[in-house]
Design an enzyme around this catalytic site. Structure first.
Site, PDB file in Angstrom:
ATOM      1  N   CYS A   1      13.396 -79.921 -31.891  1.00  0.00           N
ATOM      2  CA  CYS A   1      12.572 -78.826 -31.551  1.00  0.00           C
ATOM      3  C   CYS A   1      12.137 -78.149 -32.939  1.00  0.00           C
ATOM      4  O   CYS A   1      12.898 -77.273 -33.572  1.00  0.00           O
ATOM      5  CB  CYS A   1      13.637 -77.894 -30.780  1.00  0.00           C
ATOM      6  SG  CYS A   1      12.711 -76.378 -30.231  1.00  0.00           S
TER       7      CYS A   1
ATOM      8  N   CYS B   1      12.765 -74.238 -32.701  1.00  0.00           N
ATOM      9  CA  CYS B   1      14.026 -73.742 -32.907  1.00  0.00           C
ATOM     10  C   CYS B   1      14.512 -73.886 -34.343  1.00  0.00           C
ATOM     11  O   CYS B   1      15.014 -73.285 -34.764  1.00  0.00           O
ATOM     12  CB  CYS B   1      14.939 -74.762 -31.967  1.00  0.00           C
ATOM     13  SG  CYS B   1      14.554 -74.964 -30.286  1.00  0.00           S
ATOM     14  N   ASP B   2      14.102 -75.063 -35.066  1.00  0.00           N
ATOM     15  CA  ASP B   2      14.508 -75.099 -36.456  1.00  0.00           C
ATOM     16  C   ASP B   2      13.792 -75.165 -37.358  1.00  0.00           C
ATOM     17  O   ASP B   2      14.084 -75.527 -38.392  1.00  0.00           O
ATOM     18  CB  ASP B   2      15.337 -76.579 -36.223  1.00  0.00           C
ATOM     19  CG  ASP B   2      16.523 -76.701 -35.082  1.00  0.00           C
ATOM     20  OD1 ASP B   2      17.160 -75.931 -34.932  1.00  0.00           O
ATOM     21  OD2 ASP B   2      16.725 -77.734 -34.312  1.00  0.00           O
TER      22      ASP B   2
END
Length: 304
Positions: A130, A133-134
């Site tokens: 992701c 997300c990261d």
């Protein structure tokens, strides 16, 4: 006993909830993780009708609020079993048991893994699924994006704005994502492409240090120096718990056509979890509407 239970709260499930509630049915939506589904991981959405530019999380929030405003009940639980029961179906969750006359499966899909050594060990240490997300953890670093579809290209666009370099590794000779996304990437000076290539290894002890690749045309092997790798090679349907209940195809997708009807009377499938050729938020919403109306007819006795 609910008229309709919907498993999954992505665009398909929440649209189904809206349509079923407007038809006067009692509705329970059961979600195991994230309300809104996979679209919540898209930072920029330009192809959802009525929204020239928005985020996936905004679409998810609006859909959830709409369903709840119409009176749909929401439950956070993981379904572990489904069986026929008197008058319909009984669903067993980790936190409770639920019954309904008609069931809509809108369970969606999850990220597909590479399936190679060190992958699980390096998750969170350079391996991610992701970019939303990261991605921020890799600002100013060198990253690899594996895949050539829309998700991979969207990830690469996002990462190209914050990373030193982005290398897109595609197992085919062409990119399969939208041309507009590919065009944006080809204009970026810090983005490069490696075609006809598959990932064979993930290098590094405590953290990722490189991605071992092999050219499928020449057999040549090499290592791309990288601090992070973002895997975007497709999805796997989250249908395990329903596999023995209704027919699925060889990849695990629930066999259901445009009418969203499954092989089991009273069960309907909507969105990314069913057999279909196009998996987009807009088509998921269409599925949700079709499945809900079909489930309403079933509960009214037309399908029994």
């Amino acid at each position: 006993m609910y008229d309709i239970i919907i498993v999954g709260s992505g665009p398909a499930g929440l649209t189904a909830a809206v349509y079923a509630r407007r038809a006067g049915k009692t509705v329970l939506v059961i979600e195991k993780e994230t309300f809104g589904g996979q679209i919540t991981y898209s930072p920029k959405v330009e192809n959802f009708p009525g929204f020239p530019e928005t985020s996936g999380s905004d679409i998810a929030d609006r859909l959830l609020a709409q369903a709840m405003n119409f009176g749909a009940e929401i439950e956070l639980d993981r379904i572990v079993g489904v069986e026929r029961a008197e008058g319909g179906f009984r669903l067993s969750g980790e936190s409770g048991t639920y019954e309904c006359a008609a069931l809509i499966i809108a369970s969606g899909s999850k990220h597909r893994q590479l399936g190679i050594d060190n992958e699980d060990r390096l998750v969170g240490r350079g391996v991610s699924y992701c970019a939303v997300c990261d991605g921020a953890f890799h600002a100013g670093k060198r990253v690899v994006v594996v895949g050539g579809g829309n998700t991979a290209l969207q990830d690469a666009v996002l990462l190209s704005d914050i990373c030193e370099s982005v290398t897109v590794v595609q197992n085919l000779s062409v990119l399969t994502g939208e041309a507009c996304l590919a065009g944006k990437l080809k204009e970026k000076k810090n983005v490069s492409f490696v075609f006809d290539t598959v990932v064979r290894s993930l290098e590094g002890e405590n953290e990722l240090s490189g991605v071992g690749v092999e050219n499928t045309a020449t057999g040549e092997k090499s290592v791309i120096d990288a601090d992070g790798v973002f895997v975007a090679i497709g999805q796997v349907p989250e249908n395990e718990v329903f596999a023995g209940l209704c027919e699925t195809d060889e990849r695990g997708y629930i066999a259901a056509g445009e009418n969203c009807e499954t092989s089991e009377p009273g069960i309907f499938a909507a969105g990314d979890c069913r057999t279909k050729t196009v998996r987009q938020a807009a088509t998921a919403c269409g599925d949700g509407a079709v499945a809900a109306l079909a489930a309403c007819r079933w509960t009214d006795g037309a399908g029994k």
